[in-house]
Design a protein around this motif. Structure first.
Motif, mmCIF file in Angstrom:
data_model
loop_
_atom_site.group_PDB
_atom_site.id
_atom_site.type_symbol
_atom_site.label_atom_id
_atom_site.label_comp_id
_atom_site.label_asym_id
_atom_site.label_seq_id
_atom_site.Cartn_x
_atom_site.Cartn_y
_atom_site.Cartn_z
ATOM 1 N N GLU A 3 0.832 -1.204 0.000
ATOM 2 C CA GLU A 3 0.000 0.000 0.000
ATOM 3 C C GLU A 3 0.866 1.253 0.000
ATOM 4 O OE1 GLU A 3 -2.259 -0.621 3.527
ATOM 5 O OE2 GLU A 3 -3.638 -2.018 2.574
ATOM 6 N N ILE A 4 1.930 1.233 0.781
ATOM 7 C CA ILE A 4 2.834 2.380 0.840
ATOM 8 C C ILE A 4 3.489 2.605 -0.520
ATOM 9 C CG2 ILE A 4 4.988 3.235 1.868
ATOM 10 C CD1 ILE A 4 4.148 1.756 4.448
ATOM 11 N N VAL A 5 3.955 1.523 -1.130
ATOM 12 C CA VAL A 5 4.608 1.622 -2.437
ATOM 13 C C VAL A 5 3.638 2.133 -3.497
ATOM 14 C CG1 VAL A 5 5.698 0.284 -4.291
ATOM 15 C CG2 VAL A 5 6.373 -0.092 -1.918
ATOM 16 N N SER A 6 2.400 1.670 -3.469
ATOM 17 C CA SER A 6 1.431 2.144 -4.478
ATOM 18 C C SER A 6 1.117 3.624 -4.269
ATOM 19 C CB SER A 6 0.163 1.298 -4.458
ATOM 20 O OG SER A 6 -0.557 1.495 -3.275
ATOM 21 N N ILE A 7 1.058 4.078 -3.037
ATOM 22 C CA ILE A 7 0.827 5.509 -2.768
ATOM 23 C C ILE A 7 2.016 6.331 -3.259
ATOM 24 C CG2 ILE A 7 0.625 7.242 -0.927
ATOM 25 C CD1 ILE A 7 -1.032 5.132 0.638
ATOM 26 N N ILE A 8 3.223 5.843 -3.011
ATOM 27 C CA ILE A 8 4.422 6.552 -3.463
ATOM 28 C C ILE A 8 4.448 6.631 -4.986
ATOM 29 C CG2 ILE A 8 6.941 6.392 -3.633
ATOM 30 C CD1 ILE A 8 6.932 5.338 -0.743
ATOM 31 N N CYS A 9 4.170 5.520 -5.648
ATOM 32 C CA CYS A 9 4.157 5.511 -7.124
ATOM 33 C C CYS A 9 3.092 6.438 -7.685
ATOM 34 C CB CYS A 9 3.965 4.092 -7.643
ATOM 35 S SG CYS A 9 5.388 3.033 -7.373
ATOM 36 N N TYR A 10 1.929 6.461 -7.050
ATOM 37 C CA TYR A 10 0.861 7.369 -7.470
ATOM 38 C C TYR A 10 1.307 8.818 -7.313
ATOM 39 C CZ TYR A 10 -3.611 9.768 -7.598
ATOM 40 O OH TYR A 10 -4.625 10.627 -7.917
ATOM 41 N N SER A 11 1.971 9.117 -6.197
ATOM 42 C CA SER A 11 2.426 10.487 -5.942
ATOM 43 C C SER A 11 3.535 10.911 -6.892
ATOM 44 C CB SER A 11 2.918 10.618 -4.495
ATOM 45 O OG SER A 11 1.855 10.423 -3.602
ATOM 46 N N ILE A 12 4.409 9.980 -7.244
ATOM 47 C CA ILE A 12 5.482 10.308 -8.197
ATOM 48 C C ILE A 12 4.890 10.668 -9.551
ATOM 49 C CG2 ILE A 12 7.379 9.330 -9.552
ATOM 50 C CD1 ILE A 12 8.235 7.803 -7.100
ATOM 51 N N ALA A 13 3.838 9.965 -9.943
ATOM 52 C CA ALA A 13 3.223 10.192 -11.252
ATOM 53 C C ALA A 13 2.260 11.384 -11.265
ATOM 54 C CB ALA A 13 2.486 8.938 -11.701
ATOM 55 N N SER A 14 1.972 11.955 -10.111
ATOM 56 C CA SER A 14 1.023 13.070 -10.059
ATOM 57 C C SER A 14 1.617 14.325 -10.696
ATOM 58 C CB SER A 14 0.617 13.359 -8.609
ATOM 59 O OG SER A 14 1.614 14.105 -7.958
ATOM 60 N N SER A 15 0.783 15.301 -10.921
ATOM 61 C CA SER A 15 1.260 16.555 -11.515
ATOM 62 C C SER A 15 1.783 17.526 -10.453
ATOM 63 C CB SER A 15 0.133 17.211 -12.314
ATOM 64 O OG SER A 15 -0.960 17.484 -11.460
ATOM 65 N N SER A 16 1.603 17.198 -9.206
ATOM 66 C CA SER A 16 2.055 18.065 -8.116
ATOM 67 C C SER A 16 3.543 17.849 -7.839
ATOM 68 C CB SER A 16 1.243 17.758 -6.847
ATOM 69 O OG SER A 16 1.845 18.347 -5.720
ATOM 70 N N TRP A 17 4.304 18.929 -7.959
ATOM 71 C CA TRP A 17 5.733 18.837 -7.693
ATOM 72 C C TRP A 17 5.996 18.526 -6.228
ATOM 73 C CZ3 TRP A 17 7.222 23.939 -10.599
ATOM 74 C CH2 TRP A 17 7.042 23.740 -11.971
ATOM 75 N N ALA A 18 5.163 19.051 -5.352
ATOM 76 C CA ALA A 18 5.325 18.793 -3.914
ATOM 77 C C ALA A 18 5.133 17.299 -3.612
ATOM 78 C CB ALA A 18 4.347 19.639 -3.116
ATOM 79 N N SER A 19 4.164 16.676 -4.268
ATOM 80 C CA SER A 19 3.936 15.238 -4.078
ATOM 81 C C SER A 19 5.119 14.425 -4.582
ATOM 82 C CB SER A 19 2.669 14.788 -4.810
ATOM 83 O OG SER A 19 1.540 15.365 -4.228
ATOM 84 N N LYS A 20 5.641 14.814 -5.730
ATOM 85 C CA LYS A 20 6.802 14.125 -6.285
ATOM 86 C C LYS A 20 7.998 14.249 -5.337
ATOM 87 C CE LYS A 20 5.477 15.102 -11.064
ATOM 88 N NZ LYS A 20 5.611 13.991 -11.977
ATOM 89 N N ARG A 21 8.196 15.445 -4.812
ATOM 90 C CA ARG A 21 9.307 15.694 -3.892
ATOM 91 C C ARG A 21 9.155 14.860 -2.622
ATOM 92 N NH1 ARG A 21 9.366 20.822 -4.610
ATOM 93 N NH2 ARG A 21 7.740 21.294 -3.107
ATOM 94 N N ARG A 22 7.956 14.820 -2.063
ATOM 95 C CA ARG A 22 7.701 14.013 -0.858
ATOM 96 C C ARG A 22 7.912 12.524 -1.143
ATOM 97 N NH1 ARG A 22 3.445 17.837 0.003
ATOM 98 N NH2 ARG A 22 1.987 16.441 -1.044
ATOM 99 N N SER A 23 7.520 12.089 -2.314
ATOM 100 C CA SER A 23 7.720 10.680 -2.691
ATOM 101 C C SER A 23 9.203 10.338 -2.756
ATOM 102 C CB SER A 23 7.070 10.389 -4.039
ATOM 103 O OG SER A 23 5.682 10.544 -3.941
ATOM 104 N N GLY A 24 9.996 11.228 -3.322
ATOM 105 C CA GLY A 24 11.439 11.018 -3.377
ATOM 106 C C GLY A 24 12.035 10.896 -1.983
#
Length: 163
Positions: A3-24
């Motif tokens: 579940e954690i990995v799927s949330i991270i992958c979803y956030s990386i693919a989102s258009s929000s730069w903040a989400s991508k940064r948090r995922s990293g």
């Protein structure tokens, strides 16, 4: 964990730069805590690698940090799963080294260093050297021909031809 990995992958693919940064940052932390027991390293790595090319945005260097962390903690599994993947990682990270934004370029060189150290592969080292030399030479890339030939006694015989 899935579940954690799927949330991270979803956030990386989102258009929000903040989400991508948090995922990293989350991937860096997972790699630090779980190390080589992180079973979803390949899914995370492929998600990260999809985001490296393209437009720069504030904080994109955290994705390079995440690639470094995954390479350091799971280098054996990555090499075993797909022997071509270290070369692909090197290629993407080295292309990030050519970007003009200083902070991102520094993160890319740091990531490149970590990738080479993690995989400990002589061929990756020479590929990186070839890339760096082409940046330094005052000739056009289409005028330069690099040929890498494997040899039984030597791991690599490198010959350079300038036209």
């Amino acid at each position: 964990m899935e579940e954690i990995v799927s949330i991270i992958c979803y956030s990386i693919a989102s258009s929000s730069w903040a989400s991508k940064r948090r995922s990293g940052k989350a991937i860096c932390k997972l790699s630090e805590v779980l190390g080589d027991s992180l079973s979803s390293y390949l899914v995370l790595l492929k998600s990260l690698m999809k985001e490296i090319p393209g437009r720069l945005w504030e904080g994109k260097e955290t994705l390079l940090d995440a690639i470094s962390a995954l390479s350091a903690s799971n280098h054996k599994a990555i090499s075993t799963e797909d022997p071509a993947l270290p070369g692909t990682i090197l290629s993407q990270v080295s292309s990030a080294c050519t970007k003009k934004v200083k902070k991102y370029r520094e993160a890319a060189f740091s990531c490149l260093e970590q990738v080479i150290k993690s995989f400990g592969n002589v061929i990756l080292y020479f590929q990186c050297c070839l890339i760096c030399v082409t940046w330094l030479l005052p000739v056009k890339s289409d005028e330069l021909l690099w040929q890498v030939t494997p040899v039984k006694q030597n791991p690599i015989m490198l010959t350079t031809f300038l036209f």
